[in-house]
Design an enzyme around this catalytic site. Sequence first.
Site, PDB file in Angstrom:
ATOM      1  N   ASP A  88       0.832  -1.148  -0.065  1.00 37.86           N
ATOM      2  CA  ASP A  88       0.056   0.034  -0.008  1.00 37.86           C
ATOM      3  C   ASP A  88       0.775   1.367  -0.135  1.00 37.86           C
ATOM      4  OD1 ASP A  88      -2.257   1.359   0.002  1.00 37.86           O
ATOM      5  OD2 ASP A  88      -2.780   1.445   2.136  1.00 37.86           O
ATOM      6  N   ASN A 141     -11.013  -2.097  -5.031  1.00 39.96           N
ATOM      7  CA  ASN A 141     -10.410  -1.360  -5.883  1.00 39.96           C
ATOM      8  C   ASN A 141     -11.102  -1.072  -7.247  1.00 39.96           C
ATOM      9  OD1 ASN A 141      -6.871  -2.623  -4.883  1.00 39.96           O
ATOM     10  ND2 ASN A 141      -8.007  -0.651  -4.148  1.00 39.96           N
TER      11      ASN A 141
HETATM   12  C1  IPE Z   1      -5.328  -2.751  -0.061  1.00 36.43           C
HETATM   13  O1  IPE Z   1      -5.122  -1.272  -0.193  1.00 36.43           O
HETATM   14  C2  IPE Z   1      -5.532  -3.359  -1.525  1.00 36.43           C
HETATM   15  C3  IPE Z   1      -4.020  -3.590  -2.225  1.00 36.43           C
HETATM   16  C4  IPE Z   1      -2.859  -3.195  -1.604  1.00 36.43           C
HETATM   17  C5  IPE Z   1      -3.965  -4.221  -3.372  1.00 36.43           C
HETATM   18  P1  IPE Z   1      -6.066  -0.333  -0.421  1.00 36.43           P
HETATM   19  O2  IPE Z   1      -5.449   1.275  -0.524  1.00 36.43           O
HETATM   20  O3  IPE Z   1      -7.163  -0.615  -1.375  1.00 36.43           O
HETATM   21  O4  IPE Z   1      -7.204  -0.319   0.943  1.00 36.43           O
HETATM   22  P2  IPE Z   1      -7.802   0.761   1.766  1.00 36.43           P
HETATM   23  O5  IPE Z   1      -8.737   1.442   1.101  1.00 36.43           O
HETATM   24  O6  IPE Z   1      -6.724   1.703   2.309  1.00 36.43           O
HETATM   25  O7  IPE Z   1      -8.199  -0.099   2.992  1.00 36.43           O
HETATM   26  C1  IPE Z   2      -1.568   0.335  -3.064  1.00 39.91           C
HETATM   27  O1  IPE Z   2      -1.600   1.736  -3.341  1.00 39.91           O
HETATM   28  C2  IPE Z   2      -1.902  -0.244  -4.841  1.00 39.91           C
HETATM   29  C3  IPE Z   2      -3.327  -0.827  -5.028  1.00 39.91           C
HETATM   30  C4  IPE Z   2      -4.414  -0.571  -4.272  1.00 39.91           C
HETATM   31  C5  IPE Z   2      -3.813  -0.901  -6.507  1.00 39.91           C
HETATM   32  P1  IPE Z   2      -2.670   2.900  -3.459  1.00 39.91           P
HETATM   33  O2  IPE Z   2      -3.050   2.931  -4.703  1.00 39.91           O
HETATM   34  O3  IPE Z   2      -3.859   2.282  -2.325  1.00 39.91           O
HETATM   35  O4  IPE Z   2      -1.936   3.995  -2.827  1.00 39.91           O
HETATM   36  P2  IPE Z   2      -2.594   4.854  -1.701  1.00 39.91           P
HETATM   37  O5  IPE Z   2      -3.006   4.078  -0.398  1.00 39.91           O
HETATM   38  O6  IPE Z   2      -3.610   5.660  -1.922  1.00 39.91           O
HETATM   39  O7  IPE Z   2      -1.202   5.896  -1.348  1.00 39.91           O
HETATM   40 MG    MG Z   3      -4.151   2.474  -0.395  1.00 40.77          MG
END
Ligand code: IPE
Ligand code: IPE
Ligand code: MG
Length: 243
Positions: A22, A70
Amino acid sequence: MKNFLEKIDYKNIPHHVAIIMDGNGRWAEKRGKIRTFGHKKAIKSIKETLNGCKELGIPYITLYVFSSENWNRPKKEIDNLMYLFYTNSKNYLEEIHEKNIKIITIGEIERFSKMIQKELLFFVKKTKNNTSGTLILALSYSGREEILRATKNIAEKVCNGTFSLKDINFSFFKNHLYTKDLPDVDLIIRTSGEYRISNFLLWQSAYAELYFTNILWPDFRKKDFFEAIINYQKRKRRFGNIE
Ligand code: IPE
Ligand code: IPE
Ligand code: MG
């Protein structure tokens, strides 16, 4: 790196590590770039982590690449992510194959485009006899969806008389999950300073150790992975027992 390696206890290597990668978006935004720039930079972190796994002899690693939730992101970000998956998968999955690592996927991969599905299935098939470790890619994955899917599947079998209620126990249930052939998770690592599981491996992580770091995923390097393993090795896992 030597310092980190010296601290590793090779008799206590986790069997299955799962990572919530993340912080890509925030990493990019901090640099005044669009979020996709962070997703692109995630690839190096994945490579470093997989090298770390190989060096330590960790047999199973699951990466949370894309969650079911997502799909709710803005179309532009989804399109960019899908483009990245497609354009990178060929080269990168080939590299993984060359390292003799088996690739499997968990999640509703049928929600991806036919092109992406074809690419993934090609590598799942190509790598199926590889023996240096297993990389599990969680794609369009949701722990609740997985449990619900298993429950429906079992209910159907009970309704049509293939099995009876008394056949349902933990191992029977497990056999209906995407992860039926995989060991439980020993360690979950989450980057970016968020302290939650976000619907990841809910059944499989019942007794997993949790490790959180503020590092954003694009900055995560092999030494950070080793640090997580060293931290894990200091934990006393009791599984509800004493000592
Ligand atoms: C979890 O991260 C999913 C992945 C890393 C693929 P998200 O960024 O989607 O999760 P939340 O929204 O912070 O819980
Ligand atoms: C994780 O990084 C990747 C996916 C969930 C695809 P994020 O896209 O959630 O990045 P942040 O959490 O918004 O910084
Ligand atoms: Mg994230």
